[in-house]
Design a protein around this motif. Structure first.
Motif, PDB file in Angstrom:
ATOM      1  N   MET A   1     -92.190 -36.212 -25.789  1.00 13.64           N
ATOM      2  CA  MET A   1     -93.332 -37.118 -25.642  1.00 13.64           C
ATOM      3  C   MET A   1     -92.860 -38.425 -25.029  1.00 13.64           C
ATOM      4  N   THR A   2     -93.510 -38.913 -23.989  1.00  9.94           N
ATOM      5  CA  THR A   2     -93.104 -40.154 -23.353  1.00  9.94           C
ATOM      6  C   THR A   2     -94.191 -41.203 -23.363  1.00  9.94           C
ATOM      7  N   ASN A   3     -95.426 -40.831 -23.624  1.00  8.71           N
ATOM      8  CA  ASN A   3     -96.513 -41.789 -23.649  1.00  8.71           C
ATOM      9  C   ASN A   3     -97.503 -41.410 -24.738  1.00  8.71           C
ATOM     10  N   ALA A   4     -98.225 -42.430 -25.219  1.00  7.62           N
ATOM     11  CA  ALA A   4     -99.249 -42.166 -26.215  1.00  7.62           C
ATOM     12  C   ALA A   4    -100.423 -41.425 -25.601  1.00  7.62           C
ATOM     13  N   THR A   5    -100.635 -41.623 -24.310  1.00  8.04           N
ATOM     14  CA  THR A   5    -101.733 -40.972 -23.617  1.00  8.04           C
ATOM     15  C   THR A   5    -101.329 -40.666 -22.195  1.00  8.04           C
ATOM     16  N   THR A   6    -101.850 -39.595 -21.648  1.00  2.52           N
ATOM     17  CA  THR A   6    -101.571 -39.252 -20.253  1.00  2.52           C
ATOM     18  C   THR A   6    -102.784 -39.472 -19.375  1.00  2.52           C
ATOM     19  N   ALA A   7    -103.904 -39.866 -19.973  1.00  2.00           N
ATOM     20  CA  ALA A   7    -105.122 -40.075 -19.206  1.00  2.00           C
ATOM     21  C   ALA A   7    -105.033 -41.381 -18.430  1.00  2.00           C
ATOM     22  N   ASP A   8    -105.542 -41.387 -17.196  1.00  2.01           N
ATOM     23  CA  ASP A   8    -105.588 -42.617 -16.434  1.00  2.01           C
ATOM     24  C   ASP A   8    -106.600 -43.566 -17.057  1.00  2.01           C
ATOM     25  N   PRO A   9    -106.277 -44.869 -17.125  1.00  2.00           N
ATOM     26  CA  PRO A   9    -107.242 -45.819 -17.686  1.00  2.00           C
ATOM     27  C   PRO A   9    -108.399 -46.024 -16.724  1.00  2.00           C
ATOM     28  N   PRO A  10    -109.549 -46.446 -17.225  1.00  2.00           N
ATOM     29  CA  PRO A  10    -110.640 -46.794 -16.313  1.00  2.00           C
ATOM     30  C   PRO A  10    -110.219 -47.967 -15.440  1.00  2.00           C
ATOM     31  N   ARG A  11    -110.882 -48.147 -14.321  1.00  2.00           N
ATOM     32  CA  ARG A  11    -110.458 -49.176 -13.364  1.00  2.00           C
ATOM     33  C   ARG A  11    -111.013 -50.548 -13.769  1.00  2.00           C
ATOM     34  N   THR A  12    -110.536 -50.990 -14.935  1.00  2.00           N
ATOM     35  CA  THR A  12    -111.006 -52.251 -15.513  1.00  2.00           C
ATOM     36  C   THR A  12    -110.362 -53.465 -14.864  1.00  2.00           C
ATOM     37  N   LEU A  13    -109.332 -53.263 -14.053  1.00  2.00           N
ATOM     38  CA  LEU A  13    -108.634 -54.380 -13.417  1.00  2.00           C
ATOM     39  C   LEU A  13    -108.829 -54.375 -11.906  1.00  2.00           C
ATOM     40  N   GLU A  14    -109.901 -53.790 -11.454  1.00  2.00           N
ATOM     41  CA  GLU A  14    -110.152 -53.650 -10.019  1.00  2.00           C
ATOM     42  C   GLU A  14    -110.021 -54.996  -9.303  1.00  2.00           C
ATOM     43  N   GLY A  15    -109.077 -55.054  -8.364  1.00  2.00           N
ATOM     44  CA  GLY A  15    -108.905 -56.246  -7.540  1.00  2.00           C
ATOM     45  C   GLY A  15    -108.132 -57.373  -8.187  1.00  2.00           C
ATOM     46  N   ARG A  16    -107.769 -57.239  -9.443  1.00  2.00           N
ATOM     47  CA  ARG A  16    -107.000 -58.291 -10.109  1.00  2.00           C
ATOM     48  C   ARG A  16    -105.593 -58.341  -9.520  1.00  2.00           C
ATOM     49  N   ARG A  17    -105.128 -59.532  -9.195  1.00  2.00           N
ATOM     50  CA  ARG A  17    -103.820 -59.720  -8.555  1.00  2.00           C
ATOM     51  C   ARG A  17    -102.809 -60.106  -9.626  1.00  2.00           C
ATOM     52  N   VAL A  18    -101.763 -59.273  -9.766  1.00  2.00           N
ATOM     53  CA  VAL A  18    -100.902 -59.319 -10.945  1.00  2.00           C
ATOM     54  C   VAL A  18     -99.429 -59.372 -10.552  1.00  2.00           C
ATOM     55  N   ILE A  19     -98.667 -60.203 -11.253  1.00  5.22           N
ATOM     56  CA  ILE A  19     -97.205 -60.166 -11.193  1.00  5.22           C
ATOM     57  C   ILE A  19     -96.689 -59.726 -12.556  1.00  5.22           C
ATOM     58  N   VAL A  20     -95.792 -58.735 -12.560  1.00  5.81           N
ATOM     59  CA  VAL A  20     -95.139 -58.258 -13.781  1.00  5.81           C
ATOM     60  C   VAL A  20     -93.646 -58.470 -13.624  1.00  5.81           C
ATOM     61  N   THR A  21     -93.063 -59.372 -14.412  1.00 10.97           N
ATOM     62  CA  THR A  21     -91.617 -59.553 -14.333  1.00 10.97           C
ATOM     63  C   THR A  21     -90.921 -58.468 -15.149  1.00 10.97           C
ATOM     64  N   GLY A  22     -89.717 -58.119 -14.732  1.00 10.00           N
ATOM     65  CA  GLY A  22     -89.007 -57.030 -15.415  1.00 10.00           C
ATOM     66  C   GLY A  22     -89.772 -55.732 -15.311  1.00 10.00           C
ATOM     67  N   GLY A  23     -90.393 -55.516 -14.148  1.00  7.72           N
ATOM     68  CA  GLY A  23     -91.282 -54.369 -13.988  1.00  7.72           C
ATOM     69  C   GLY A  23     -90.620 -53.093 -13.521  1.00  7.72           C
ATOM     70  N   GLY A  24     -89.294 -53.044 -13.522  1.00  5.04           N
ATOM     71  CA  GLY A  24     -88.611 -51.877 -12.988  1.00  5.04           C
ATOM     72  C   GLY A  24     -88.238 -50.826 -14.007  1.00  5.04           C
ATOM     73  N   VAL A  25     -88.301 -51.167 -15.306  1.00  2.00           N
ATOM     74  CA  VAL A  25     -87.887 -50.234 -16.346  1.00  2.00           C
ATOM     75  C   VAL A  25     -88.743 -50.431 -17.591  1.00  2.00           C
ATOM     76  N   GLY A  26     -88.722 -49.444 -18.474  1.00  2.00           N
ATOM     77  CA  GLY A  26     -89.263 -49.571 -19.818  1.00  2.00           C
ATOM     78  C   GLY A  26     -90.688 -50.064 -19.907  1.00  2.00           C
ATOM     79  N   ILE A  27     -90.902 -51.054 -20.774  1.00  8.15           N
ATOM     80  CA  ILE A  27     -92.237 -51.589 -21.001  1.00  8.15           C
ATOM     81  C   ILE A  27     -92.828 -52.157 -19.719  1.00  8.15           C
ATOM     82  N   GLY A  28     -92.032 -52.900 -18.974  1.00  3.38           N
ATOM     83  CA  GLY A  28     -92.530 -53.485 -17.731  1.00  3.38           C
ATOM     84  C   GLY A  28     -93.025 -52.443 -16.755  1.00  3.38           C
TER      85      GLY A  28
END
Length: 258
Positions: A1-28
């Protein structure tokens, strides 16, 4: 098991511009995947991995993101990189401060000045530098989400006092910044995960026997996974989360309540 869910989330962030630091592994990386699938325009940052390599991997999964490699503990690099990524995205709506880490386990009596300072810079200074740079681009409806830790509330495991102290500081920074930027329509919240598997953190610092011992004490009966954290972050990033700010969300399966 690698995730709590495998379903794609609804597109609740449509068009939101996001920066995620440490986004290459794990939680990020889990947050990047979920946000991109939810319709966000995501830029990730990395330090330990090639950003181009991560972006290419995600492209193979059908996710269109951009990325940049930089050191989040270097304020000059941070200011330049955040500006460059905001320009690529055409602006900025959401920052996820995920950069951080335990670095190593040492009893306080054996903790060097260098180790203490390194843990502080990796977890606290990085959040400050990136948030400060992002505030030049965030406006009404902006969101800052800090990834903290259960250790900030319960002191962490043996040998992790510098990390626990740093994460408690992240919680305090979250609340202070939330008050400061609320009049601008920007919210600031934190997520404090407990045991999250499929991450370099626990693969490196928590032996399998210790993981199983912790899992046995979790009321919901399982460990967490990156998508559990990503699901909470996705809520905080939404436009309709505007009345929630200054919150440190416990995300640990019921093992601890603040």
């Amino acid at each position: 098991m690698t995730n709590a869910t495998t379903a794609d989330p609804p597109r609740t962030l449509e068009g939101r511009r996001v920066i995620v630091t440490g986004g290459g592994v794990g939680i990020g990386l889990g947050i990047v995947r979920r946000f991109a699938a939810a319709g966000a325009n995501v830029a990730l940052t990395t330090h330990s991995r090639s950003a181009d390599e991560v972006v290419a991997t995600l492209a193979g999964e059908g996710l269109d993101v951009t990325g940049l490699r930089f050191d989040a503990t270097d304020s000059t690099q941070v200011t330049s990189a955040v500006g460059a990524l905001a320009e690529r995205l055409g602006g900025l709506d959401v920052l996820v401060n995920n950069s951080g880490g335990l670095v190593g386990r040492h009893p306080i009596a054996e903790t060097s000045d260098v180790h203490w300072d390194t843990v502080w810079r990796v977890n606290v200074s990085s959040a400050f530098y990136v948030s400060r740079a992002a505030l030049r681009h965030l406006g009404e409806g902006g969101r800052i989400i800090n990834i903290s830790s259960l250790a900030g509330a319960n002191g962490g495991g043996n040998g992790s006092a510098p990390y626990a102290t740093a994460k408690a500081a992240v919680d305090g920074f979250t609340r202070a910044l939330a008050k400061e930027v609320a009049p601008q329509g920007i919210t600031v919240n934190a997520i404090a995960p407990g045991l999250i598997l499929d991450t370099p953190f626990h693969e490196t610092f928590t032996p399998p026997a210790a993981q199983q011992q912790t899992i046995a004490s979790i009321p919901v009966g399982r460990a967490g996974y990156p998508d559990d954290v990503a699901a909470a972050a996705e809520y905080f990033a939404r436009v309709d989360s505007s009345f929630v700010t200054g919150t440190v969300l416990d995300l640990n399966g019921g093992i601890h309540f603040s």
